[in-house]
Motif scaffolding. Sequence first.
Motif, PDB file in Angstrom:
ATOM      1  N   VAL A  19       0.842  -1.194   0.000  1.00 54.63           N
ATOM      2  CA  VAL A  19       0.000   0.000   0.000  1.00 54.63           C
ATOM      3  C   VAL A  19       0.876   1.243   0.000  1.00 54.63           C
ATOM      4  O   VAL A  19       1.852   1.325   0.754  1.00 54.63           O
ATOM      5  N   MET A  20       0.528   2.180  -0.827  1.00 55.57           N
ATOM      6  CA  MET A  20       1.205   3.479  -0.815  1.00 55.57           C
ATOM      7  C   MET A  20       0.135   4.553  -0.856  1.00 55.57           C
ATOM      8  O   MET A  20      -0.987   4.318  -1.335  1.00 55.57           O
ATOM      9  N   GLY A  21       0.469   5.714  -0.341  1.00 58.80           N
ATOM     10  CA  GLY A  21      -0.532   6.758  -0.339  1.00 58.80           C
ATOM     11  C   GLY A  21      -0.007   8.095   0.133  1.00 58.80           C
ATOM     12  O   GLY A  21       1.207   8.277   0.291  1.00 58.80           O
ATOM     13  N   TRP A  22      -0.947   8.993   0.346  1.00 56.17           N
ATOM     14  CA  TRP A  22      -0.639  10.351   0.772  1.00 56.17           C
ATOM     15  C   TRP A  22      -1.535  10.749   1.936  1.00 56.17           C
ATOM     16  O   TRP A  22      -2.740  10.481   1.924  1.00 56.17           O
ATOM     17  N   TYR A  23      -0.925  11.385   2.910  1.00 56.80           N
ATOM     18  CA  TYR A  23      -1.620  12.011   4.016  1.00 56.80           C
ATOM     19  C   TYR A  23      -1.191  13.473   4.038  1.00 56.80           C
ATOM     20  O   TYR A  23      -0.195  13.847   3.409  1.00 56.80           O
ATOM     21  N   ARG A  24      -1.928  14.292   4.761  1.00 57.60           N
ATOM     22  CA  ARG A  24      -1.546  15.690   4.875  1.00 57.60           C
ATOM     23  C   ARG A  24      -1.838  16.223   6.272  1.00 57.60           C
ATOM     24  O   ARG A  24      -2.700  15.707   6.977  1.00 57.60           O
TER      25      ARG A  24
END
Length: 118
Positions: free
Chosen positions: A30-35
């Motif tokens: 799993v890869m992704g983006w948070y902010r």
Amino acid sequence: QVQLVESGGGLVQAGESLTLSCAASERLSVMGWYRQAPGKQRELVATITRGGRTNYADSVKGRFTISRDNAKNTVYLQANILKPEDTAVYYCAGGRLLSSTSSTIDYWGQGTQVIVSS
């Protein structure tokens, strides 16, 4: 230790677009983006599995698109129609699946700043 290296942040005007990239040193399920905006908690933006299954925060649906290149261990975030409320430090995230419907994040990038001016 897995390393995640982000690029592509910057200053844009409202309504404009930018693309974030993140390269992982190893293969990740799993890869992704948070902010994280000033004074707020870190929040999910979007995630994607190796098989291409995606998950988006309601606030970015229809404006942001996450994709990945498995051969390059790289994930991308195409952010369109940016709003001032999208201003935040964006963190690349990598992890693994716990089940067909859940995952956990094990690794974080150093973060890249995105500023959207009105």
